[in-house]
Design a protein around this motif. Structure first.
Motif, PDB file in Angstrom:
ATOM      1  N   UNK A 278       0.833  -1.374   0.004  1.00 26.03           N
ATOM      2  CA  UNK A 278      -0.211   0.101  -0.040  1.00 26.03           C
ATOM      3  C   UNK A 278       0.848   1.305  -0.008  1.00 26.03           C
ATOM      4  N   UNK A 279       2.010   1.221   0.524  1.00 26.22           N
ATOM      5  CA  UNK A 279       2.956   2.340   0.699  1.00 26.22           C
ATOM      6  C   UNK A 279       3.413   2.915  -0.835  1.00 26.22           C
ATOM      7  N   UNK A 280       3.777   1.703  -1.682  1.00 29.91           N
ATOM      8  CA  UNK A 280       3.974   1.907  -2.754  1.00 29.91           C
ATOM      9  C   UNK A 280       3.103   2.288  -3.771  1.00 29.91           C
ATOM     10  N   UNK A 281       1.701   2.085  -3.391  1.00 32.84           N
ATOM     11  CA  UNK A 281       0.648   2.298  -4.446  1.00 32.84           C
ATOM     12  C   UNK A 281      -0.118   3.694  -3.837  1.00 32.84           C
ATOM     13  N   UNK A 282       0.705   4.338  -2.841  1.00 31.11           N
ATOM     14  CA  UNK A 282       0.185   5.814  -2.582  1.00 31.11           C
ATOM     15  C   UNK A 282      -0.644   5.992  -1.209  1.00 31.11           C
ATOM     16  N   UNK A 283      -1.136   4.770  -0.432  1.00 32.81           N
ATOM     17  CA  UNK A 283      -1.447   4.791   0.559  1.00 32.81           C
ATOM     18  C   UNK A 283      -0.599   5.577   1.783  1.00 32.81           C
ATOM     19  N   UNK A 284      -1.100   6.485   2.459  1.00 36.15           N
ATOM     20  CA  UNK A 284      -0.459   7.328   3.417  1.00 36.15           C
ATOM     21  C   UNK A 284      -0.362   7.028   4.981  1.00 36.15           C
ATOM     22  N   UNK A 285      -1.563   6.330   5.398  1.00 39.52           N
ATOM     23  CA  UNK A 285      -1.375   5.921   6.584  1.00 39.52           C
ATOM     24  C   UNK A 285      -1.844   4.621   6.603  1.00 39.52           C
ATOM     25  N   UNK A 286      -0.784   3.730   7.172  1.00 40.61           N
ATOM     26  CA  UNK A 286      -0.817   2.088   7.263  1.00 40.61           C
ATOM     27  C   UNK A 286      -0.498   1.562   8.620  1.00 40.61           C
ATOM     28  N   UNK A 287      -1.516   0.952   9.222  1.00 40.82           N
ATOM     29  CA  UNK A 287      -1.101   0.570  10.632  1.00 40.82           C
ATOM     30  C   UNK A 287      -1.081  -0.931  10.286  1.00 40.82           C
ATOM     31  N   UNK A 288      -0.046  -1.549  11.061  1.00 35.79           N
ATOM     32  CA  UNK A 288       0.163  -3.179  10.895  1.00 35.79           C
ATOM     33  C   UNK A 288       0.220  -3.600  12.479  1.00 35.79           C
ATOM     34  N   UNK A 289      -0.664  -4.667  12.447  1.00 34.10           N
ATOM     35  CA  UNK A 289      -0.851  -5.410  13.796  1.00 34.10           C
ATOM     36  C   UNK A 289      -0.187  -6.759  13.341  1.00 34.10           C
ATOM     37  N   UNK A 290       0.829  -7.110  14.267  1.00 33.91           N
ATOM     38  CA  UNK A 290       1.514  -8.391  13.831  1.00 33.91           C
ATOM     39  C   UNK A 290       2.123  -9.128  15.066  1.00 33.91           C
ATOM     40  N   UNK A 291       2.543 -10.282  15.032  1.00 28.85           N
ATOM     41  CA  UNK A 291       3.471 -10.923  15.987  1.00 28.85           C
ATOM     42  C   UNK A 291       4.616 -10.118  16.666  1.00 28.85           C
ATOM     43  N   UNK A 292       4.565 -10.141  17.980  1.00 29.58           N
ATOM     44  CA  UNK A 292       5.627  -9.099  18.510  1.00 29.58           C
ATOM     45  C   UNK A 292       7.293  -9.305  18.031  1.00 29.58           C
ATOM     46  N   UNK A 293       7.455 -10.590  17.739  1.00 31.82           N
ATOM     47  CA  UNK A 293       8.760 -10.633  17.316  1.00 31.82           C
ATOM     48  C   UNK A 293       9.161 -10.042  16.027  1.00 31.82           C
ATOM     49  N   UNK A 294       7.964  -9.559  15.072  1.00 33.30           N
ATOM     50  CA  UNK A 294       8.325  -9.045  13.718  1.00 33.30           C
ATOM     51  C   UNK A 294       8.406  -7.404  13.745  1.00 33.30           C
ATOM     52  N   UNK A 295       7.943  -6.954  15.008  1.00 36.47           N
ATOM     53  CA  UNK A 295       7.897  -5.318  15.146  1.00 36.47           C
ATOM     54  C   UNK A 295       9.166  -4.884  14.826  1.00 36.47           C
ATOM     55  N   UNK A 296      10.382  -5.206  15.430  1.00 36.32           N
ATOM     56  CA  UNK A 296      11.560  -4.235  15.091  1.00 36.32           C
ATOM     57  C   UNK A 296      12.195  -4.568  13.847  1.00 36.32           C
ATOM     58  N   UNK A 297      12.031  -5.434  13.207  1.00 38.75           N
ATOM     59  CA  UNK A 297      12.432  -5.846  12.064  1.00 38.75           C
ATOM     60  C   UNK A 297      11.532  -4.938  10.957  1.00 38.75           C
TER      61      UNK A 297
END
Length: 137
Positions: free
Chosen positions: A49-68
């Motif tokens: 979505x960032x590449x296609x023009x979305x400006x606000x994208x929130x991601x909820x994922x497993x804790x171990x993926x946050x930093x990367x």
């Protein structure tokens, strides 16, 4: 169940001006919607979505993926998926997408069920499991 063929049309970039109106140079990123992505296999899903023009994208994922994920794409809003962040994200978002990788445990099934029951437009990606049972979040 009766199957109906899907209408197929060839689309090209000449069709885009009719769908996407130019954005004002004074536009704020909050003026164009908010997308919530929920899942485990989230890196490419967050980048698209960032590449296609979305400006606000929130991601909820497993804790171990946050930093990367934050190191790779600092423009994403990344949080560990929990009951609180899911409720907050569902209130915040205009559109919600579930992507594969949530897993099969109780909280994953409850998260999928919560998204499917929300009143926002939402999509469940191919390969995502349907909830089963009544596991608590």
């Amino acid at each position: 169940m009766q199957q109906h063929p899907a209408p197929i049309r060839r689309l090209s970039r000449e069709h885009l001006p009719g769908w996407l109106t130019p954005r004002s140079p004074l536009a704020h990123k909050g003026d164009h919607g908010r997308l919530l992505l929920v899942g485990g296999a989230i890196a490419m899903a967050g980048e698209a979505p960032l590449r296609s023009g979305a400006w606000l994208v929130r991601v909820l994922t497993h804790m171990q993926y946050e930093a990367a994920l934050l190191m790779a794409r600092p423009e994403l809003i990344v949080q560990a998926l929990s009951y609180a962040t899911l409720c907050e994200g569902l209130d915040w978002a205009d559109v919600v997408v579930i992507v594969p990788g949530l897993g099969q445990d109780g909280w994953a099934k409850s998260a999928l069920r919560a998204v499917e029951n929300c009143d926002k437009p939402h999509a469940v990606g191919r390969g995502c499991s349907k909830p089963a049972g009544n596991e608590p979040f």
